[in-house]
Motif scaffolding. Structure first.
Motif, PDB file in Angstrom:
ATOM      1  N   TYR A   1       6.426  11.052  -3.922  1.00  0.00           N
ATOM      2  CA  TYR A   1       7.455  10.420  -4.496  1.00  0.00           C
ATOM      3  C   TYR A   1       7.714   9.309  -3.737  1.00  0.00           C
ATOM      4  O   TYR A   1       7.669   9.210  -2.435  1.00  0.00           O
ATOM      5  CB  TYR A   1       8.835  11.287  -4.156  1.00  0.00           C
ATOM      6  N   ILE A   2       8.080   8.074  -4.379  1.00  0.00           N
ATOM      7  CA  ILE A   2       8.279   6.763  -4.002  1.00  0.00           C
ATOM      8  C   ILE A   2       9.566   6.881  -3.171  1.00  0.00           C
ATOM      9  O   ILE A   2      10.569   7.241  -3.956  1.00  0.00           O
ATOM     10  CB  ILE A   2       8.264   5.724  -5.149  1.00  0.00           C
ATOM     11  N   GLU A   3       9.877   6.048  -1.971  1.00  0.00           N
ATOM     12  CA  GLU A   3      11.017   6.167  -1.440  1.00  0.00           C
ATOM     13  C   GLU A   3      11.563   4.781  -1.154  1.00  0.00           C
ATOM     14  O   GLU A   3      12.597   4.305  -1.352  1.00  0.00           O
ATOM     15  CB  GLU A   3      10.924   7.097  -0.042  1.00  0.00           C
ATOM     16  N   LEU A  56       0.991  -1.023   0.057  1.00  0.00           N
ATOM     17  CA  LEU A  56      -0.081  -0.057   0.208  1.00  0.00           C
ATOM     18  C   LEU A  56       1.006   1.263   0.080  1.00  0.00           C
ATOM     19  O   LEU A  56       1.644   1.388   0.829  1.00  0.00           O
ATOM     20  CB  LEU A  56      -0.910   0.032   1.113  1.00  0.00           C
ATOM     21  N   ILE A  57       0.680   2.048  -0.956  1.00  0.00           N
ATOM     22  CA  ILE A  57       1.448   3.389  -0.995  1.00  0.00           C
ATOM     23  C   ILE A  57       1.039   4.508   0.189  1.00  0.00           C
ATOM     24  O   ILE A  57      -0.231   4.606   0.179  1.00  0.00           O
ATOM     25  CB  ILE A  57       1.461   4.272  -2.268  1.00  0.00           C
ATOM     26  N   GLU A  58       1.726   4.666   1.061  1.00  0.00           N
ATOM     27  CA  GLU A  58       1.188   5.457   2.097  1.00  0.00           C
ATOM     28  C   GLU A  58       1.209   6.966   1.851  1.00  0.00           C
ATOM     29  O   GLU A  58       1.888   7.671   1.155  1.00  0.00           O
ATOM     30  CB  GLU A  58       2.388   5.445   3.163  1.00  0.00           C
ATOM     31  N   TRP A 100       6.651   3.380   1.383  1.00  0.00           N
ATOM     32  CA  TRP A 100       6.922   4.762   1.969  1.00  0.00           C
ATOM     33  C   TRP A 100       7.063   6.064   0.748  1.00  0.00           C
ATOM     34  O   TRP A 100       7.742   5.773  -0.204  1.00  0.00           O
ATOM     35  CB  TRP A 100       8.273   4.896   2.786  1.00  0.00           C
ATOM     36  N   THR A 101       6.544   7.080   1.030  1.00  0.00           N
ATOM     37  CA  THR A 101       6.718   7.952   0.285  1.00  0.00           C
ATOM     38  C   THR A 101       7.395   9.244   1.056  1.00  0.00           C
ATOM     39  O   THR A 101       7.488   9.217   2.279  1.00  0.00           O
ATOM     40  CB  THR A 101       5.360   8.769  -0.234  1.00  0.00           C
ATOM     41  N   ILE A 156      11.385   9.116  -8.138  1.00  0.00           N
ATOM     42  CA  ILE A 156       9.823   8.489  -8.877  1.00  0.00           C
ATOM     43  C   ILE A 156       8.574   8.835  -8.241  1.00  0.00           C
ATOM     44  O   ILE A 156       8.558   9.020  -7.038  1.00  0.00           O
ATOM     45  CB  ILE A 156      10.227   7.070  -8.788  1.00  0.00           C
ATOM     46  N   THR A 157       7.706   9.403  -8.961  1.00  0.00           N
ATOM     47  CA  THR A 157       6.585  10.169  -8.564  1.00  0.00           C
ATOM     48  C   THR A 157       5.467   8.971  -8.493  1.00  0.00           C
ATOM     49  O   THR A 157       5.646   8.061  -9.175  1.00  0.00           O
ATOM     50  CB  THR A 157       5.940  11.007  -9.489  1.00  0.00           C
ATOM     51  N   VAL A 158       4.476   8.946  -7.628  1.00  0.00           N
ATOM     52  CA  VAL A 158       3.378   7.884  -7.687  1.00  0.00           C
ATOM     53  C   VAL A 158       2.800   8.244  -8.640  1.00  0.00           C
ATOM     54  O   VAL A 158       2.201   7.258  -9.265  1.00  0.00           O
ATOM     55  CB  VAL A 158       2.649   8.245  -6.300  1.00  0.00           C
TER      56      VAL A 158
END
Length: 356
Positions: free
Chosen positions: A229-231, A179-181, A221-222, A280-282
């Motif tokens: 942004y994806i981290e 899950l993208i936070e 985590w963003t 990298i962007t969501v």
């Protein structure tokens, strides 16, 4: 001339528990080997490491680890090849990184020979604990914490450096759903995200629990500011393949400089895979999923090596990843594990033999 390795004292267990271990069915990090390395910092200096039976630690209730969280760790593995030779993978990178973490948390840095010679002495005693089943290894956990006493909010005056080992099977089984936070952050600019500090992981558990309750395995985590942004992927670095380009986020104050991560970057380049290290962007990941150019996502770290992602969720919508033959994840995992287990040429000079 006497070296630190000549002064390390070894106290062996009276009776090993190794015969009670089922090496064909090892959970990750549950069974601990017979011995541990212990090194204390007192009176302004690190004392000589020693090997002792694995045992509980006694600490004063006012020990500063309990109150101010001065604690850092590393994750490593030891491997056995077909000839029972013992290997480490880039151990000096772990030694350098634990000191980067120590410095950020005001913990005295550990001399290289104390780290390496202490580790080698431990592996010589417990080399029979290194499993040989496919995909298994001896997980090695070096860690340092504040053992000095007092309630005053300041760095401790005493510390304890320990290395303990656990024979382990694979960390994850199968692919994971993430899950993208959108609310919580793992770390922030100027913080300790780049360090392997225990508190970083403690802060991840609650948001991860919330994701698990929704049917996911882990959190992506963003960034702390915009969540655009994806981290990182859980406790791992993340790689994303769009068309035939492999993307990964640059390291920063917020992102751990993963040893597996930078090794995979080098291997990918050697495989003539185009690699881009950039933000990298969501948004671009979702658009790539919608237009079919998103091919793979996977986490990378010492424990799991590579953990493929099957699905990611964002704003109450799930996006599935395609099933691929000859995926970058499978190619890269085979290359790195073949080096680690001494099954293939190591053109990078990463493999480190331990004489037993």
């Amino acid at each position: 001339m006497q070296t630190i390795s000549d002064t390390i004292k070894v106290e062996k267990v009276k009776t090993s528990k190794i015969d009670k271990v089922d090496f064909n069915n090892l959970a990750f990090g549950k069974v601990l080997a017979d011995h541990m390395m212990v090194c204390d910092y007192k009176n302004g200096a690190w004392e000589t490491p020693k090997i002792v039976p694995y045992q509980p630690i006694t600490l004063d209730p006012s020990a500063k680890i309990f109150h101010y969280g001065q604690s850092v760790f590393e994750g490593m593995k030891a491997y056995k090849d077909a000839d029972n030779k013992v290997w480490l993978f880039r151990p000096l990178e772990n030694q350098k990184r634990i000191n980067i973490s120590c410095k950020r948390l005001a913990i005295p840095e550990i001399p290289e020979d104390y780290f390496m010679e202490g580790l080698k002495a431990l592996l010589k005693v417990d080399h029979k604990w290194i499993p040989t089943a496919e995909g298994s290894s001896l997980y090695i956990r070096p860690f340092v914490f504040a053992s000095g006493n007092g309630f005053h909010a300041s760095p401790a005056d005493e510390y304890k450096f320990i290395i303990a080992c656990a024979p382990s099977g694979s960390y994850f089984a199968g692919k994971v759903k993430v899950l993208i936070e959108e609310k919580y952050s793992r770390s922030a600019n100027g913080g300790v995200g780049f360090a392997k500090a225990g508190g970083n992981y403690a802060g991840q558990f609650y948001p991860t629990q919330l994701a698990v309750e929704k049917g996911y395995n882990q959190v992506i985590w963003t960034d702390d500011n915009t969540h655009e942004y994806i981290e990182e992927a859980g406790a791992m670095n993340i790689f994303i393949r769009i068309n035939d380009t492999l993307l990964t986020s640059p390291t920063s104050d917020r992102i751990l400089d993963g040893i597996t991560r930078k090794s995979l970057i080098e291997i990918a380049k050697d495989e003539n895979i185009k690699v881009e290290v950039r933000p990298i962007t969501v948004k671009e990941v979702i658009e790539a999923s919608k237009n079919g150019s998103l091919k793979e996502m996977f986490g990378a770290g010492t424990a799991a090596v590579i953990s493929p992602i099957s699905t990611f969720g964002h704003k109450d919508q799930d996006y599935d990843l395609p099933e691929l033959e000859n995926s970058y994840a499978s190619i890269l995992k085979k290359r790195i594990t073949d080096i680690q287990y001494n099954k293939a040429e190591d053109k990078f000079g990463w493999r480190y033999q331990v004489s037993i």
